[in-house]
Design a protein around this motif. Structure first.
Motif, mmCIF file in Angstrom:
data_model
loop_
_atom_site.group_PDB
_atom_site.id
_atom_site.type_symbol
_atom_site.label_atom_id
_atom_site.label_comp_id
_atom_site.label_asym_id
_atom_site.label_seq_id
_atom_site.Cartn_x
_atom_site.Cartn_y
_atom_site.Cartn_z
ATOM 1 N N VAL A 1 0.833 -1.208 0.000
ATOM 2 C CA VAL A 1 0.000 0.000 0.000
ATOM 3 C C VAL A 1 0.867 1.256 0.000
ATOM 4 C CG1 VAL A 1 -1.631 1.336 1.397
ATOM 5 C CG2 VAL A 1 -1.986 -1.105 1.061
ATOM 6 N N SER A 2 1.917 1.262 0.800
ATOM 7 C CA SER A 2 2.796 2.432 0.871
ATOM 8 C C SER A 2 3.480 2.713 -0.460
ATOM 9 C CB SER A 2 3.860 2.231 1.950
ATOM 10 O OG SER A 2 3.268 2.122 3.205
ATOM 11 N N VAL A 3 4.032 1.674 -1.079
ATOM 12 C CA VAL A 3 4.731 1.837 -2.355
ATOM 13 C C VAL A 3 3.753 2.273 -3.446
ATOM 14 C CG1 VAL A 3 5.978 0.591 -4.164
ATOM 15 C CG2 VAL A 3 6.581 0.245 -1.768
ATOM 16 N N ARG B 1 0.960 8.976 -6.435
ATOM 17 C CA ARG B 1 1.113 10.428 -6.288
ATOM 18 C C ARG B 1 2.148 10.970 -7.270
ATOM 19 N NH1 ARG B 1 0.320 9.139 -0.880
ATOM 20 N NH2 ARG B 1 2.537 8.996 -0.484
ATOM 21 N N MET B 2 3.254 10.237 -7.427
ATOM 22 C CA MET B 2 4.290 10.671 -8.364
ATOM 23 C C MET B 2 3.769 10.694 -9.797
ATOM 24 S SD MET B 2 7.650 8.696 -6.865
ATOM 25 C CE MET B 2 8.579 9.003 -8.337
ATOM 26 N N MET B 3 3.007 9.670 -10.176
ATOM 27 C CA MET B 3 2.456 9.623 -11.528
ATOM 28 C C MET B 3 1.479 10.768 -11.763
ATOM 29 S SD MET B 3 1.885 5.734 -12.846
ATOM 30 C CE MET B 3 0.794 5.208 -11.573
ATOM 31 N N GLN B 4 0.675 11.071 -10.767
ATOM 32 C CA GLN B 4 -0.316 12.133 -10.896
ATOM 33 C C GLN B 4 0.361 13.496 -11.043
ATOM 34 O OE1 GLN B 4 -3.066 12.334 -7.642
ATOM 35 N NE2 GLN B 4 -4.561 13.449 -8.842
ATOM 36 N N GLN B 5 1.409 13.729 -10.283
ATOM 37 C CA GLN B 5 2.091 15.019 -10.316
ATOM 38 C C GLN B 5 2.986 15.192 -11.539
ATOM 39 O OE1 GLN B 5 4.142 15.034 -6.582
ATOM 40 N NE2 GLN B 5 2.296 15.490 -5.398
ATOM 41 N N GLU C 1 4.670 7.700 -16.693
ATOM 42 C CA GLU C 1 4.175 6.326 -16.780
ATOM 43 C C GLU C 1 5.273 5.448 -17.348
ATOM 44 O OE1 GLU C 1 0.550 6.507 -19.016
ATOM 45 O OE2 GLU C 1 -0.563 7.343 -17.330
ATOM 46 N N ARG C 2 5.521 4.299 -16.721
ATOM 47 C CA ARG C 2 6.628 3.423 -17.113
ATOM 48 C C ARG C 2 6.222 2.331 -18.087
ATOM 49 N NH1 ARG C 2 9.846 2.542 -11.402
ATOM 50 N NH2 ARG C 2 10.238 4.747 -11.037
ATOM 51 N N PHE D 1 -4.629 5.986 -11.091
ATOM 52 C CA PHE D 1 -3.206 5.980 -10.783
ATOM 53 C C PHE D 1 -2.798 4.854 -9.835
ATOM 54 C CE2 PHE D 1 -3.932 10.448 -12.027
ATOM 55 C CZ PHE D 1 -3.040 10.496 -13.096
ATOM 56 N N VAL D 2 -3.602 4.551 -8.844
ATOM 57 C CA VAL D 2 -3.257 3.470 -7.917
ATOM 58 C C VAL D 2 -3.233 2.134 -8.659
ATOM 59 C CG1 VAL D 2 -3.968 2.200 -5.859
ATOM 60 C CG2 VAL D 2 -4.095 4.683 -5.874
ATOM 61 N N GLY D 3 -4.199 1.909 -9.515
ATOM 62 C CA GLY D 3 -4.228 0.693 -10.318
ATOM 63 C C GLY D 3 -3.008 0.592 -11.227
ATOM 64 N N LYS D 4 -2.615 1.710 -11.813
ATOM 65 C CA LYS D 4 -1.427 1.728 -12.665
ATOM 66 C C LYS D 4 -0.175 1.411 -11.856
ATOM 67 C CE LYS D 4 -3.221 4.990 -16.056
ATOM 68 N NZ LYS D 4 -3.041 6.304 -16.693
ATOM 69 N N ALA D 5 -0.090 1.953 -10.650
ATOM 70 C CA ALA D 5 1.053 1.673 -9.780
ATOM 71 C C ALA D 5 1.114 0.184 -9.430
ATOM 72 C CB ALA D 5 0.975 2.512 -8.507
ATOM 73 N N LEU D 6 -0.033 -0.417 -9.148
ATOM 74 C CA LEU D 6 -0.071 -1.851 -8.848
ATOM 75 C C LEU D 6 0.348 -2.676 -10.059
ATOM 76 C CD1 LEU D 6 -3.352 -1.998 -6.738
ATOM 77 C CD2 LEU D 6 -1.007 -2.210 -5.898
ATOM 78 N N GLU D 7 -0.023 -2.248 -11.249
ATOM 79 C CA GLU D 7 0.400 -2.944 -12.464
ATOM 80 C C GLU D 7 1.916 -2.847 -12.645
ATOM 81 O OE1 GLU D 7 -1.910 -2.233 -16.069
ATOM 82 O OE2 GLU D 7 -3.575 -1.583 -14.792
ATOM 83 N N GLU D 8 2.501 -1.701 -12.309
ATOM 84 C CA GLU D 8 3.952 -1.546 -12.391
ATOM 85 C C GLU D 8 4.661 -2.468 -11.403
ATOM 86 O OE1 GLU D 8 4.948 2.579 -11.959
ATOM 87 O OE2 GLU D 8 4.153 3.095 -13.931
#
Length: 74
Positions: free
Chosen positions: A20-22, A28-32, A36-37, A46-53
């Motif tokens: 959850v922390s990561v 937040r970084m992606m939003q600001q 996108e990697r 954005f949270v879903g995208k972070a989980l996919e990464e």
């Protein structure tokens, strides 16, 4: 159905708290920064995208101990 599944994500990161922390920090970084990697995402949020990464292995984390931290962070 959640993609990627929580079980698959916990194979990449050792605890739900760390996951959850990561994911939150990366979201937040992606939003600001509009950074996108991956070339294509399933999720639109954005949270879903972070989980996919995390699931793809493009996003990892490391634990910094006090002895390993730079002098200004103690």
């Amino acid at each position: 159905m959640l993609y990627p599944s929580i079980d698959a994500l916990l194979e990449r990161i050792d605890s739900k708290y760390s996951l959850v922390s990561v994911a939150a920090k990366r979201a937040r970084m992606m939003q600001q920064n509009k950074d996108e990697r991956l070339p294509k995402y399933v999720s639109h949020k954005f949270v879903g995208k972070a989980l996919e990464e995390i699931y793809s292995g493009d996003l990892t984390y490391r634990v910094v101990r006090k002895a390993d931290a730079p002098a200004g962070n103690q």
